[in-house]
Each structure stands twice: as C-alpha cells, then as structure tokens.
Design a protein around this motif. Structure first.
Motif, PDB file in Angstrom:
ATOM      1  N   MET A 169       0.831  -1.207   0.000  1.00  0.00           N
ATOM      2  CA  MET A 169       0.000   0.000   0.000  1.00  0.00           C
ATOM      3  C   MET A 169       0.868   1.261   0.000  1.00  0.00           C
ATOM      4  O   MET A 169       0.541   2.254  -0.646  1.00  0.00           O
ATOM      5  CB  MET A 169      -0.935  -0.002   1.213  1.00  0.00           C
ATOM      6  CG  MET A 169      -2.032  -1.029   1.119  1.00  0.00           C
ATOM      7  SD  MET A 169      -3.062  -1.077   2.595  1.00  0.00           S
ATOM      8  CE  MET A 169      -3.850   0.515   2.512  1.00  0.00           C
ATOM      9  N   TRP A 170       1.984   1.228   0.735  1.00  0.00           N
ATOM     10  CA  TRP A 170       2.902   2.366   0.786  1.00  0.00           C
ATOM     11  C   TRP A 170       3.475   2.665  -0.596  1.00  0.00           C
ATOM     12  O   TRP A 170       3.516   3.825  -1.009  1.00  0.00           O
ATOM     13  CB  TRP A 170       4.019   2.061   1.780  1.00  0.00           C
ATOM     14  CG  TRP A 170       5.109   3.089   1.796  1.00  0.00           C
ATOM     15  CD1 TRP A 170       5.058   4.329   2.366  1.00  0.00           C
ATOM     16  CD2 TRP A 170       6.400   2.976   1.211  1.00  0.00           C
ATOM     17  NE1 TRP A 170       6.242   4.982   2.169  1.00  0.00           N
ATOM     18  CE2 TRP A 170       7.087   4.172   1.466  1.00  0.00           C
ATOM     19  CE3 TRP A 170       7.041   1.969   0.503  1.00  0.00           C
ATOM     20  CZ2 TRP A 170       8.377   4.386   1.032  1.00  0.00           C
ATOM     21  CZ3 TRP A 170       8.334   2.189   0.070  1.00  0.00           C
ATOM     22  CH2 TRP A 170       8.985   3.386   0.339  1.00  0.00           C
TER      23      TRP A 170
ATOM     24  N   ALA B 272       0.579   4.062  -2.799  1.00  0.00           N
ATOM     25  CA  ALA B 272       0.165   5.408  -2.396  1.00  0.00           C
ATOM     26  C   ALA B 272       1.241   6.438  -2.701  1.00  0.00           C
ATOM     27  O   ALA B 272       0.932   7.563  -3.109  1.00  0.00           O
ATOM     28  CB  ALA B 272      -0.180   5.429  -0.910  1.00  0.00           C
ATOM     29  N   THR B 273       2.497   6.077  -2.524  1.00  0.00           N
ATOM     30  CA  THR B 273       3.577   7.006  -2.821  1.00  0.00           C
ATOM     31  C   THR B 273       3.633   7.309  -4.314  1.00  0.00           C
ATOM     32  O   THR B 273       3.813   8.469  -4.717  1.00  0.00           O
ATOM     33  CB  THR B 273       4.927   6.442  -2.344  1.00  0.00           C
ATOM     34  OG1 THR B 273       4.858   6.262  -0.922  1.00  0.00           O
ATOM     35  CG2 THR B 273       6.068   7.371  -2.668  1.00  0.00           C
TER      36      THR B 273
ATOM     37  N   VAL C  38       1.091   7.114  -6.494  1.00  0.00           N
ATOM     38  CA  VAL C  38      -0.091   7.906  -6.841  1.00  0.00           C
ATOM     39  C   VAL C  38       0.055   9.340  -6.326  1.00  0.00           C
ATOM     40  O   VAL C  38      -0.266  10.302  -7.034  1.00  0.00           O
ATOM     41  CB  VAL C  38      -1.372   7.244  -6.293  1.00  0.00           C
ATOM     42  CG1 VAL C  38      -2.568   8.170  -6.400  1.00  0.00           C
ATOM     43  CG2 VAL C  38      -1.638   5.932  -7.014  1.00  0.00           C
ATOM     44  N   PHE C  39       0.555   9.491  -5.111  1.00  0.00           N
ATOM     45  CA  PHE C  39       0.706  10.831  -4.553  1.00  0.00           C
ATOM     46  C   PHE C  39       1.755  11.630  -5.318  1.00  0.00           C
ATOM     47  O   PHE C  39       1.580  12.830  -5.559  1.00  0.00           O
ATOM     48  CB  PHE C  39       1.058  10.766  -3.069  1.00  0.00           C
ATOM     49  CG  PHE C  39       1.043  12.098  -2.389  1.00  0.00           C
ATOM     50  CD1 PHE C  39      -0.157  12.739  -2.138  1.00  0.00           C
ATOM     51  CD2 PHE C  39       2.218  12.723  -2.021  1.00  0.00           C
ATOM     52  CE1 PHE C  39      -0.188  13.981  -1.523  1.00  0.00           C
ATOM     53  CE2 PHE C  39       2.208  13.959  -1.413  1.00  0.00           C
ATOM     54  CZ  PHE C  39       1.011  14.590  -1.158  1.00  0.00           C
TER      55      PHE C  39
ATOM     56  N   TRP D 274       1.473  13.790   2.722  1.00  0.00           N
ATOM     57  CA  TRP D 274       2.070  12.483   2.442  1.00  0.00           C
ATOM     58  C   TRP D 274       2.309  11.710   3.740  1.00  0.00           C
ATOM     59  O   TRP D 274       2.026  10.519   3.818  1.00  0.00           O
ATOM     60  CB  TRP D 274       3.386  12.673   1.687  1.00  0.00           C
ATOM     61  CG  TRP D 274       4.069  11.377   1.382  1.00  0.00           C
ATOM     62  CD1 TRP D 274       3.760  10.501   0.398  1.00  0.00           C
ATOM     63  CD2 TRP D 274       5.168  10.821   2.103  1.00  0.00           C
ATOM     64  NE1 TRP D 274       4.614   9.423   0.456  1.00  0.00           N
ATOM     65  CE2 TRP D 274       5.488   9.588   1.494  1.00  0.00           C
ATOM     66  CE3 TRP D 274       5.911  11.255   3.199  1.00  0.00           C
ATOM     67  CZ2 TRP D 274       6.522   8.790   1.943  1.00  0.00           C
ATOM     68  CZ3 TRP D 274       6.944  10.442   3.641  1.00  0.00           C
ATOM     69  CH2 TRP D 274       7.241   9.230   3.015  1.00  0.00           C
TER      70      TRP D 274
ATOM     71  N   VAL E 135      -0.946  10.276   5.046  1.00  0.00           N
ATOM     72  CA  VAL E 135      -1.348   9.085   4.299  1.00  0.00           C
ATOM     73  C   VAL E 135      -0.512   7.887   4.736  1.00  0.00           C
ATOM     74  O   VAL E 135      -1.031   6.774   4.904  1.00  0.00           O
ATOM     75  CB  VAL E 135      -1.239   9.336   2.780  1.00  0.00           C
ATOM     76  CG1 VAL E 135      -1.428   8.059   1.986  1.00  0.00           C
ATOM     77  CG2 VAL E 135      -2.250  10.385   2.349  1.00  0.00           C
TER      78      VAL E 135
ATOM     79  N   ILE F 206      -1.782   4.311   6.405  1.00  0.00           N
ATOM     80  CA  ILE F 206      -1.442   3.006   5.833  1.00  0.00           C
ATOM     81  C   ILE F 206      -0.783   2.123   6.888  1.00  0.00           C
ATOM     82  O   ILE F 206      -1.062   0.923   6.966  1.00  0.00           O
ATOM     83  CB  ILE F 206      -0.548   3.183   4.591  1.00  0.00           C
ATOM     84  CG1 ILE F 206      -1.393   3.725   3.444  1.00  0.00           C
ATOM     85  CG2 ILE F 206       0.137   1.891   4.205  1.00  0.00           C
ATOM     86  CD1 ILE F 206      -0.610   4.105   2.224  1.00  0.00           C
TER      87      ILE F 206
END
Length: 77
Positions: free
Chosen positions: A14-15, A18-19, A21-22, A48, A51, A55
């Motif tokens: 997930m990290w 998400a990183t 996408v961010f 960030w 988020v 996570i």
C-alpha cells in the motif's frame, strides 16, 4: 514473530502504491506552489506523512484482526 509479516507486507504494498499515486498527483495535478507559495512543499510533505501513517495503521489493524481470527478458530500462529 511471524505474526507481523502479513500486515507488514500489506502496508509495504500500500505504501508503494500510495507514494506513486501521490507523487503523480503532486507533479501533474496539485499546484501547491501557486496556491501556498514556498509553504507548498511543507503542506505536501504533511499530507504524504498523514497518508503513510494511515497506511501503517491499516497494516497494524490487519495483523490484529488476523490474530483475533486465529485465536477464535484455534489456528496456530
């Protein structure tokens, strides 16, 4: 010790997602410097980090729920 790996793997995947996408969002969509000036980088960093903490909590909660289910059904660790 083996009980922490499922949540750690989940949180890591997930990290990474998400990183990515961010980073895409900050690069192509958000204009923090236009709206907030030089403070924009700090705001992006704080978002960030928020988020990433969420996570991490999901990974911990996954481990806790998995342990609860293992104990409920009498499965070994």
């Amino acid at each position: 010790m083996a009980g922490v790996w499922p949540g750690a793997i989940l949180a890591t995947v997930m990290w990474l997602g998400a990183t990515s996408v961010f980073a895409w969002y900050v690069r192509y969509i958000a204009n923090y410097n236009v709206f907030y000036g030089s403070v924009g980088a700090v705001i992006a960093l704080l978002v960030w980090m928020y988020v990433m903490v969420a996570i991490s909590l999901v990974g911990c909660e996954f481990n806790a729920e998995l342990e609860h289910l293992r104990r409920a059904f009498g499965m070994p660790h």
